[in-house]
Design a protein around this motif. Sequence first.
Motif, PDB file in Angstrom:
ATOM      1  N   VAL A   1     -18.246 -54.784  -1.252  1.00 46.74           N
ATOM      2  CA  VAL A   1     -16.829 -55.023  -1.541  1.00 46.74           C
ATOM      3  C   VAL A   1     -16.283 -56.111  -0.630  1.00 46.74           C
ATOM      4  CG1 VAL A   1     -14.525 -54.004  -1.543  1.00 46.74           C
ATOM      5  CG2 VAL A   1     -16.467 -52.673  -2.366  1.00 46.74           C
ATOM      6  N   GLY A   2     -16.597 -56.024   0.667  1.00 44.66           N
ATOM      7  CA  GLY A   2     -16.087 -57.000   1.616  1.00 44.66           C
ATOM      8  C   GLY A   2     -16.572 -58.415   1.321  1.00 44.66           C
ATOM      9  N   VAL A   3     -17.860 -58.553   1.019  1.00 44.14           N
ATOM     10  CA  VAL A   3     -18.435 -59.881   0.800  1.00 44.14           C
ATOM     11  C   VAL A   3     -17.923 -60.501  -0.494  1.00 44.14           C
ATOM     12  CG1 VAL A   3     -20.571 -61.131   0.312  1.00 44.14           C
ATOM     13  CG2 VAL A   3     -20.509 -59.457   2.166  1.00 44.14           C
ATOM     14  N   PHE A   4     -18.012 -59.747  -1.593  1.00 48.60           N
ATOM     15  CA  PHE A   4     -17.709 -60.343  -2.895  1.00 48.60           C
ATOM     16  C   PHE A   4     -16.209 -60.356  -3.208  1.00 48.60           C
ATOM     17  CE2 PHE A   4     -22.178 -59.260  -3.314  1.00 48.60           C
ATOM     18  CZ  PHE A   4     -22.690 -60.416  -3.897  1.00 48.60           C
ATOM     19  N   LEU A   5     -15.523 -59.264  -2.885  1.00 44.84           N
ATOM     20  CA  LEU A   5     -14.098 -59.186  -3.225  1.00 44.84           C
ATOM     21  C   LEU A   5     -13.254 -59.992  -2.244  1.00 44.84           C
ATOM     22  CD1 LEU A   5     -12.007 -57.772  -5.137  1.00 44.84           C
ATOM     23  CD2 LEU A   5     -11.819 -56.015  -3.376  1.00 44.84           C
ATOM     24  N   VAL A   6     -13.494 -59.772  -0.954  1.00 38.10           N
ATOM     25  CA  VAL A   6     -12.653 -60.399   0.067  1.00 38.10           C
ATOM     26  C   VAL A   6     -13.202 -61.764   0.487  1.00 38.10           C
ATOM     27  CG1 VAL A   6     -11.614 -60.114   2.342  1.00 38.10           C
ATOM     28  CG2 VAL A   6     -11.967 -58.111   0.880  1.00 38.10           C
TER      29      VAL A   6
ATOM     30  N   GLY B   1      -8.710 -59.497  -3.917  1.00 36.00           N
ATOM     31  CA  GLY B   1      -9.286 -59.981  -2.668  1.00 36.00           C
ATOM     32  C   GLY B   1      -8.292 -60.763  -1.838  1.00 36.00           C
ATOM     33  N   ASP B   2      -7.444 -61.556  -2.491  1.00 33.43           N
ATOM     34  CA  ASP B   2      -6.422 -62.323  -1.762  1.00 33.43           C
ATOM     35  C   ASP B   2      -5.425 -61.394  -1.075  1.00 33.43           C
ATOM     36  OD1 ASP B   2      -7.558 -64.697  -2.553  1.00 33.43           O
ATOM     37  OD2 ASP B   2      -6.251 -64.963  -4.282  1.00 33.43           O
ATOM     38  N   VAL B   3      -5.108 -60.266  -1.731  1.00 32.39           N
ATOM     39  CA  VAL B   3      -4.203 -59.291  -1.122  1.00 32.39           C
ATOM     40  C   VAL B   3      -4.852 -58.668   0.106  1.00 32.39           C
ATOM     41  CG1 VAL B   3      -2.970 -57.109  -1.465  1.00 32.39           C
ATOM     42  CG2 VAL B   3      -3.068 -58.794  -3.325  1.00 32.39           C
TER      43      VAL B   3
ATOM     44  N   HIS C   1      -8.735 -49.518  -4.829  1.00 32.95           N
ATOM     45  CA  HIS C   1      -8.088 -49.142  -6.089  1.00 32.95           C
ATOM     46  C   HIS C   1      -6.580 -49.014  -5.960  1.00 32.95           C
ATOM     47  CE1 HIS C   1      -7.532 -44.821  -5.381  1.00 32.95           C
ATOM     48  NE2 HIS C   1      -8.801 -44.634  -5.178  1.00 32.95           N
ATOM     49  N   ASN C   2      -6.051 -48.833  -4.744  1.00 35.11           N
ATOM     50  CA  ASN C   2      -4.598 -48.929  -4.571  1.00 35.11           C
ATOM     51  C   ASN C   2      -4.117 -50.365  -4.774  1.00 35.11           C
ATOM     52  OD1 ASN C   2      -4.385 -46.236  -4.030  1.00 35.11           O
ATOM     53  ND2 ASN C   2      -3.830 -46.444  -1.886  1.00 35.11           N
ATOM     54  N   VAL C   3      -4.895 -51.331  -4.261  1.00 34.40           N
ATOM     55  CA  VAL C   3      -4.537 -52.739  -4.456  1.00 34.40           C
ATOM     56  C   VAL C   3      -4.621 -53.111  -5.938  1.00 34.40           C
ATOM     57  CG1 VAL C   3      -5.189 -55.115  -3.927  1.00 34.40           C
ATOM     58  CG2 VAL C   3      -5.233 -53.401  -2.121  1.00 34.40           C
TER      59      VAL C   3
END
Length: 549
Positions: free
Chosen positions: A13-18, A524-526, A508-510
Amino acid sequence: MSSLLALLPIAVVGVFLVGLRWPASKAMPLSFITAALLALFYWQIPGAQVAAASVRGLMICLQLLFIIFGAVLLLNTLRESGGLATIRNGFTAITPDRRVQVIIIAWLFGAFIEGSAGFGTPAAVCVPLLVGLGFPPMAAVVAGMMIQSTPVSFGAVGTPILVGVNTGLGGAPQVEAFNAIQGITQAGLVDSIGAQVAMIHAVPGTLIPLLVVCFMTRFFGANRSFREGLSIWKFAIFSAFAMTIPYVIIARTLGPEFPSLLGSLVGLAIVIPAAKRGFLLPKNAAWDFPPREGWLADWQSDSDLKIAEPTTQLSLFKAWLPYLLIAALLVITRLPFLGIKPLLTGVAFGSSGLFGTNVGFSLQPLYLPGSIFLLVSVITVWLHRMPTGGFGRALSQSGKMIVSASTALVFAVPMVQVFINSNGGAAGLESMPVELAGGVANLAGSAWPFFAPFIGGIGAFVAGSNTISNMMFSLFQFEVAQRIDALPRIIVALQAVGGAAGNVICVHNVVAASAVVGMVGREGDVIRKTVLVFLYYATVAGIIGLIFA
């Protein structure tokens, strides 16, 4: 090795989303596949258990989509009726300063909604309201996520403490022995942990309104300036104390049910009259966003969020009445002594053992906030004398928003459930979150109090819930405290504080907050912005832990 591997679904999640800024609809399937493969081949849990956890996740996903749909429908109904235009004008009458507006709506009104309903509802209510007032959608989502920290531990009438911590510690022999030595009951232990939670929260929480304002002026202002946010530091700190001081007093006197609920009401009663009088506000011109044509593309929504002017003359009270009804109904249906909650939760269906496992699910549709949103949306048609065509357009627009949000949630929530329900396999390992926490504890040693909030935050980041994080880790935190001769009450309190702070980065809250304003794909930007708030919050709480635990 098990601790490192347990970190993999989160790292994906950290690598791909953020890091790579993939949309959640693409990043979350990879995270789900990673968790499922680890569960099957390293934790060696049966395929039926992975399938059951995935189905449980899909059922929870349906509940989230139902809540999002209700929130979006209310937003679109108010937009069609002209209610949002009237509310916007009302806030302009208090002050046209966007910095003050975000403190009142996100920090204080958001804390009240959190105290009454919890489970991400503040974002569903406050984020679209901010957008309706003219905030850029990205600014509204970031503000709505940032305040989901201080009030969260006492959200939904104290559920993260009364259910999360209490269930996590309940029945454990070491906890019962501790209570016997201390001469207290289990309820007394939980109340004392709740009081510690409030006192710890009050320290980092005091700066949250100021941070919200500074993030807004730095990332969404014409001048990209922190200074424009810092210039109202006196009012921001005053607004923080207006909530956190009664919040701490209520936690120590009335227990965990009411700190966020009543503390925010006291804060609203103090701050709104002060804002009208310009108390502690700078004398220079009110701050505003740049003109809409100057907004960057990633600030904006994919949906048309223009506000219609009222078709009939609406008073400010009548425009606000749908939100007041939501707040009242959330409180009425969640206070145990009123006796309404059992009637709503009695309408339920589910399974206690999917595919022969001990993993089940339960759906209580009437108790979900989504049902209240739907009911109030229909009432609003009558209250605001809306033409039927306007409500039809609101339904259509809301349905389109939900479809765009569903892909990310369909994978995000099942991933969480596979991650949590990974114990009992042939490899003889604990569940992934417990293995991960154990690895950190072994490395930290006597410095554990500093890391305790981060474990709570990771639990909430994955599970999307302070309550579930507390259930998973409260006993673990208690045991580590005894092992290093620290105070168990404070260590468990640090867990609850970190679990609350973890909500600001929960995927999932974001996704849900973004979906209600038609901004799917930029999660990811959020998180790249809100992760700074989480790190600040958990670090301050960890330092408090090192000093006092």
